[in-house]
Design a protein around this motif. Sequence first.
Motif, PDB file in Angstrom:
ATOM      1  N   SER A  77      -3.263   5.980  -8.218  1.00  0.00           N
ATOM      2  CA  SER A  77      -3.084   4.610  -7.172  1.00  0.00           C
ATOM      3  C   SER A  77      -1.945   3.879  -7.396  1.00  0.00           C
ATOM      4  O   SER A  77      -1.440   3.757  -8.575  1.00  0.00           O
ATOM      5  CB  SER A  77      -4.516   4.002  -7.437  1.00  0.00           C
ATOM      6  N   ARG A  89      -4.728  -3.023  -5.143  1.00  0.00           N
ATOM      7  CA  ARG A  89      -4.559  -1.652  -4.806  1.00  0.00           C
ATOM      8  C   ARG A  89      -3.559  -1.723  -3.659  1.00  0.00           C
ATOM      9  O   ARG A  89      -4.086  -2.129  -2.543  1.00  0.00           O
ATOM     10  CB  ARG A  89      -5.724  -0.951  -4.686  1.00  0.00           C
ATOM     11  N   THR A  91      -2.092   0.018  -0.480  1.00  0.00           N
ATOM     12  CA  THR A  91      -2.415   1.178   0.451  1.00  0.00           C
ATOM     13  C   THR A  91      -1.411   1.393   1.337  1.00  0.00           C
ATOM     14  O   THR A  91      -1.477   2.569   2.134  1.00  0.00           O
ATOM     15  CB  THR A  91      -3.745   0.766   1.128  1.00  0.00           C
ATOM     16  N   THR A  96       2.082   5.238  -2.178  1.00  0.00           N
ATOM     17  CA  THR A  96       0.556   5.723  -1.778  1.00  0.00           C
ATOM     18  C   THR A  96       0.556   7.041  -0.705  1.00  0.00           C
ATOM     19  O   THR A  96      -0.375   8.048  -1.026  1.00  0.00           O
ATOM     20  CB  THR A  96       0.055   4.593  -1.080  1.00  0.00           C
ATOM     21  N   LYS A 100      -0.999  10.955  -1.443  1.00  0.00           N
ATOM     22  CA  LYS A 100      -2.022  11.756  -0.662  1.00  0.00           C
ATOM     23  C   LYS A 100      -1.299  13.046  -0.216  1.00  0.00           C
ATOM     24  O   LYS A 100      -2.033  14.046  -0.153  1.00  0.00           O
ATOM     25  CB  LYS A 100      -2.195  10.782   0.621  1.00  0.00           C
TER      26      LYS A 100
END
Length: 459
Positions: A77, A89, A91, A96, A100
């Motif tokens: 994260s 956090r 995103t 980020t 992913k």
Amino acid sequence: MGLLAKTLSALGLKAAEGEYREGPYNLPITGGWLSAEAGQYANWWQLGFDVTTGRRSAMVEACIASYAQTVAMCPGSHWKWSKENGRDRITGSALTRILKAPNDYQSISDFLLNATANLLDEGNCYAVALRNNRYEIQELHLMNPRRSAPQLAVTGEVFYHLGGNEILEARIGTNIIVPARDVLHIRLQTPRHPLIGEAPIAAAALQQAAGNAALQQQIQFYLNQARPSFVLSTDQTLNKDQVKMLRDSWNEQAKGLNRGGTPILSSGLKPSPLSTTAKDSDLADILKMSNEAIAHVYRVPLQILGTGDTPYASTEALMQSWRAGGLGFVLNHIEEAIGNLFKLGGQPDEYLELDTSALLRSAFKDRVEGWARGVQSGIFARNEARMDFEQAPVTGGDEPWVQQQDVPLSVAAELAKNPPTPPPAQGAADDAAAPEADPEQSRAFLALYKQDMREALRA
């Protein structure tokens, strides 16, 4: 070009003419390490020297796999600190998106698995970053550390010559030379060159060589049939032809396609089994010592590998011990390297964190007890704990709860200086709450009451 020059050239090092560099020497093309003693000779293989490779040891594979698989289990994260909310956090950042999907053919688990394996196996991990039109990192592609190396320009700037990724080479070409700002380079200790790391197995080369030599000797022993499991003995004197005939008859009945048959002995022949000598039984101890030395070099608890004698009280205690040692370093080393590539501010302002709480998924009891204590002490909110167990949030659970008697130290000090006034008793409180009567109204009421009483008596 001599062997030493080829090795240094593959490592990106150029020694001055006549300069000697001490071994052991890493051989990126063939893989493995060549000792300093063997490196003195151009024909080292003819003199009986061998290359020590980490891939030949099951213990080395177990140590590397334990790190690689564990790091791949930890979700990452992007965090940023703020005074209002603590840490938030992020995103929508490029980091980020990479966490992913680093590219279109690998998941983040694949990427971290192979990146950690390259780091611990070769001492270096290389990945090239491709950017979009906003100069944001859009893709990360792992490269082969045996075919990649840093290079210094005349001005001192660092460039990287990368190779070993067939997919990327088919898209952008084979001769990939990029500046350091576009390369993720994670490296271990650099005792010989500030840009080239060395694998931990170099420190355990002698122990691994001893274990490999013992195994190779045992393999050759069984392949060559140097000693059978038993011999045939008799008190009679046999000549050479009789011995050969008996041996051929036994082999014909007991070897090959006839293995498992029942030989029939005559002439007073008796099978005598051969017992294992003390020297042969020491082989297990030699291999055990070699494996323990390799595990110590990689800083992996033997309990992680399933060979430790002393068990830990719980899974959390075992993981905590490993996080405090080798695993914690590897995680932090990877986090810092990726953070430098994405220009993060670093701890505690802005950083990448690989969450190790995922390692306790199977330890349900430890997770419940840990969250219960954190919620009870007011460190965590109830909804944070429910989220970890994939439960829906509850009303009032977004902020920590504390017991009524828990107050800050400053409040306790103020109460000690100025104690509060105690509340009045219940009766006194009722009297104080009652309104004070008007004297004139009381006298008028009393006169009317007396008059009513006289009229009642006359009647």
